[in-house]
Design an enzyme around this catalytic site. Sequence first.
Site, mmCIF file in Angstrom:
data_model
loop_
_atom_site.group_PDB
_atom_site.id
_atom_site.type_symbol
_atom_site.label_atom_id
_atom_site.label_comp_id
_atom_site.label_asym_id
_atom_site.label_seq_id
_atom_site.Cartn_x
_atom_site.Cartn_y
_atom_site.Cartn_z
ATOM 1 N N SER A 30 -11.295 1.796 17.304
ATOM 2 C CA SER A 30 -11.241 0.367 17.574
ATOM 3 C C SER A 30 -12.290 0.010 18.624
ATOM 4 C CB SER A 30 -9.835 0.008 18.065
ATOM 5 O OG SER A 30 -9.874 -1.156 18.864
ATOM 6 N N LEU A 31 -13.232 -0.873 18.269
ATOM 7 C CA LEU A 31 -14.246 -1.312 19.230
ATOM 8 C C LEU A 31 -13.584 -2.010 20.405
ATOM 9 C CD1 LEU A 31 -16.936 -2.852 16.818
ATOM 10 C CD2 LEU A 31 -16.737 -0.492 17.646
ATOM 11 N N THR A 69 -10.354 6.938 19.254
ATOM 12 C CA THR A 69 -10.045 5.583 18.778
ATOM 13 C C THR A 69 -11.237 5.089 17.982
ATOM 14 O OG1 THR A 69 -9.505 3.299 19.329
ATOM 15 C CG2 THR A 69 -10.879 4.468 20.917
ATOM 16 N N SER A 81 0.653 3.913 1.935
ATOM 17 C CA SER A 81 0.831 4.670 3.182
ATOM 18 C C SER A 81 2.279 4.535 3.652
ATOM 19 C CB SER A 81 -0.116 4.157 4.260
ATOM 20 O OG SER A 81 0.388 2.969 4.836
ATOM 21 N N ASN A 127 -4.862 7.418 8.283
ATOM 22 C CA ASN A 127 -3.623 6.702 8.582
ATOM 23 C C ASN A 127 -2.911 7.391 9.751
ATOM 24 O OD1 ASN A 127 -2.137 8.888 7.525
ATOM 25 N ND2 ASN A 127 -2.259 8.038 5.457
ATOM 26 N N ARG A 150 -10.502 -1.432 21.689
ATOM 27 C CA ARG A 150 -9.893 -0.480 22.625
ATOM 28 C C ARG A 150 -10.977 0.266 23.398
ATOM 29 N NH1 ARG A 150 -5.906 1.237 17.776
ATOM 30 N NH2 ARG A 150 -4.283 -0.308 18.188
ATOM 31 N N THR A 191 -2.264 11.159 9.472
ATOM 32 C CA THR A 191 -3.483 11.956 9.585
ATOM 33 C C THR A 191 -3.945 12.061 11.026
ATOM 34 O OG1 THR A 191 -4.080 10.914 7.494
ATOM 35 C CG2 THR A 191 -5.796 12.209 8.594
ATOM 36 N N ARG A 192 -3.888 10.942 11.741
ATOM 37 C CA ARG A 192 -4.391 10.941 13.117
ATOM 38 C C ARG A 192 -3.556 11.830 14.027
ATOM 39 N NH1 ARG A 192 -7.006 5.035 14.489
ATOM 40 N NH2 ARG A 192 -7.790 4.687 12.404
ATOM 41 N N ARG A 243 0.864 -1.171 0.000
ATOM 42 C CA ARG A 243 0.000 0.000 0.000
ATOM 43 C C ARG A 243 0.900 1.219 0.000
ATOM 44 N NH1 ARG A 243 -3.020 -0.655 5.358
ATOM 45 N NH2 ARG A 243 -3.708 1.437 4.821
ATOM 46 N N LYS A 245 -2.325 -8.229 11.870
ATOM 47 C CA LYS A 245 -3.658 -8.035 12.443
ATOM 48 C C LYS A 245 -4.686 -7.590 11.404
ATOM 49 C CE LYS A 245 -3.785 -3.462 14.663
ATOM 50 N NZ LYS A 245 -4.392 -2.788 15.820
ATOM 51 N N ASP A 246 -4.220 -7.138 10.240
ATOM 52 C CA ASP A 246 -5.161 -6.766 9.180
ATOM 53 C C ASP A 246 -5.505 -7.941 8.267
ATOM 54 O OD1 ASP A 246 -5.312 -4.123 10.056
ATOM 55 O OD2 ASP A 246 -3.511 -3.568 8.934
HETATM 56 C C1 DPM Z 1 -7.237 -3.515 13.075
HETATM 57 C C2 DPM Z 1 -7.653 -2.620 14.073
HETATM 58 C C3 DPM Z 1 -6.976 -1.412 13.837
HETATM 59 C C4 DPM Z 1 -6.137 -1.602 12.693
HETATM 60 C C5 DPM Z 1 -8.669 -2.942 15.154
HETATM 61 C C6 DPM Z 1 -8.052 -3.058 16.547
HETATM 62 C C7 DPM Z 1 -7.115 -0.141 14.617
HETATM 63 C C8 DPM Z 1 -8.279 0.664 14.082
HETATM 64 C C9 DPM Z 1 -8.423 2.014 14.666
HETATM 65 C C10 DPM Z 1 -7.657 -4.902 12.883
HETATM 66 N N1 DPM Z 1 -6.356 -2.877 12.242
HETATM 67 O O1 DPM Z 1 -6.836 -2.966 16.773
HETATM 68 O O2 DPM Z 1 -8.840 -3.255 17.506
HETATM 69 O O3 DPM Z 1 -7.729 2.402 15.626
HETATM 70 O O4 DPM Z 1 -9.253 2.741 14.115
HETATM 71 C C11 DPM Z 1 -3.719 -1.046 12.131
HETATM 72 C C12 DPM Z 1 -2.627 -0.418 12.804
HETATM 73 C C13 DPM Z 1 -1.502 -1.234 12.623
HETATM 74 C C14 DPM Z 1 -1.908 -2.294 11.815
HETATM 75 C C15 DPM Z 1 -2.677 0.870 13.546
HETATM 76 C C16 DPM Z 1 -3.033 0.740 15.003
HETATM 77 C C17 DPM Z 1 -0.076 -1.050 13.114
HETATM 78 C C18 DPM Z 1 0.301 -2.029 14.216
HETATM 79 C C19 DPM Z 1 0.585 -3.451 13.732
HETATM 80 C C20 DPM Z 1 -5.187 -0.622 12.036
HETATM 81 N N2 DPM Z 1 -3.243 -2.137 11.515
HETATM 82 O O5 DPM Z 1 -3.621 -0.245 15.469
HETATM 83 O O6 DPM Z 1 -2.719 1.717 15.746
HETATM 84 O O7 DPM Z 1 1.292 -3.627 12.723
HETATM 85 O O8 DPM Z 1 0.091 -4.392 14.377
#
Ligand code: DPM
Length: 358
Positions: free
Chosen positions: A145-146, A143, A26, A167, A148, A170-171, A24, A96-97
């Site tokens: 994330s549900l 946040t 980003s 991303n 968190r 931006t945040r 990607r 995690k994605d």
């Molecule tokens: C997923 C979540 C988030 C990402 C859900 C969660 C955060 C979404 C948000 C599955 N993917 O964690 O409960 O905060 O709106 C993501 C990040 C990273 C990978 C950024 C982050 C970097 C850390 C890594 C987004 N995906 O979580 O702060 O590589 O594990």
Amino acid sequence: MEGPFKYIREGNGKVSRVIRMGTRKSQLARIQTDSVASRLKELYPDVHLEIVAMSTIGDKILDTALSKIGEKSLFTKELENALERNEVDIVVHSLKDLPTSLPSGFTIGAILQRENPHDAVVLHPKNAGLTLDSLPEKSVIGTSSLRRAAQLKKRFPQLEFENIRGNLNTRLKKLDEKDDYAAIILAAAGLKRMGWDNRISQILSPEDCMYAVGQGALAVEVRAQDRDILEMVSVLHHPDTVLRCISERAFLKQLEGGCSVPVAVHTEVKGSMLYLTGAVYSLDGADCLKDTMQMCVEIDNEVSESAQECVHVAVTANNISSSALDAAEKLGMDLANVLLNKGAKDILTTARKLNDAR
Ligand code: DPM
């Protein structure tokens, strides 16, 4: 020089296999891809790596909360299309994605050593020195994330929680340049990779907030049939991380959770024991089911023959003991079954419905 592979003649006349890595656009994705590229370059000085950057649906719809976009493989689909069309050979993702089941034809060929898997608090500069405990009442925490939000709402009822999208760049900009948020919560691993460790004011302990399945680990996705590439990337596997992440992914899969459910985990390897704590939450964190189980995951030298190779929650790791992988997967499923027996399905179904209705 036969087969589907692309070769290049280098300046010195030497012929090198070209490996194309999709990413990607980003900054975080580029950094992650570059770090895997440099590992591969060290291990295989003769391959010629090319990086192909693309934008994905997830990058285009930045203003909608991630948990509200139905598309499960938001950030991965376009990259998988490119893999399928043989336009790239390797795609690097945050584990995690990646969903616990991949479309057929794809597999995770490597999981690299995990960074700090915990979540971190990033404060608005005006709040320097404070913590989630000491922030003024009704401070707004950003946040989307549900997971968190559920845990932190329960733990810090005096705080308020609001979505924040975009991303990492931006945040941080939204945090610093406006007065909307007192702090935001992000994965420590992403901040670290971006070189923003100095913005981390607090690392959340498992008592405050457990992490997401696979958080902090990078994964290398490849074509399941591409034996050469699979073998090449398999040396990147970090066995402890692989076992932890397989148990976490098996837990999530058995719960039938996607990337947008309030499910959290914590894992540890001590000697030959793998410990998994897993939990599911209602959206406000008031309902919570949580338990811990362990399993012996002795890494013996019995590696599976390629003929009887097996895949665990979309991960191919032929160079790791298959009995250890089986045990890790079973641990995740067993723990999920314990929580399902206590009513985890109802909690998740309700959470999903409420989130869709918002
Ligand atoms: C997923 C979540 C988030 C990402 C859900 C969660 C955060 C979404 C948000 C599955 N993917 O964690 O409960 O905060 O709106 C993501 C990040 C990273 C990978 C950024 C982050 C970097 C850390 C890594 C987004 N995906 O979580 O702060 O590589 O594990």
